[in-house]
Scaffold this motif. Structure first.
Motif: not given
Length: 92
Positions: A23-25, A68-78, A86-87
């Motif tokens: 989550i990115l706020n 102001a909030k996003w949810l991310f899914f990175f399926p190819t990353l550990d 995300c940072a």
């Protein structure tokens, strides 16, 4: 509600998804601009959205939870790479 792709992957293997969902706020933008926030809000959030979407890879999934909030899914990353990615998005 999560996008279908995230829900399906989580149902198939919850451990696989763990660490890849972030989550990115963007509330810190409001704090940064302080009393000027009402004047710059719409432009600042539009620029943030363009920057975030531009920084995603072809397999990354995202959901805008609220303005102001996003949810991310990175399926190819550990887990570690997903945290770093995300940072980096947040720093932009």
């Amino acid at each position: 509600m999560l996008p279908r792709e995230i829900s399906e992957r989580f149902a198939q293997n919850p451990t696989l998804v763990s660490g890849r969902l972030h989550i990115l706020n963007l509330d810190q933008l409001e704090r940064h601009f302080g009393e000027n926030w009402p004047k710059v809000k719409s432009r600042a959030l539009a620029i943030a959205e363009q920057t975030i979407i531009g920084g995603l890879g072809p397999h990354d999934l995202h959901v805008k939870v609220d303005e102001a909030k996003w949810l991310f899914f990175f399926p190819t990353l550990d887990k570690q790479a997903a945290q770093i990615h995300c940072a980096m998005l947040a720093d932009k």
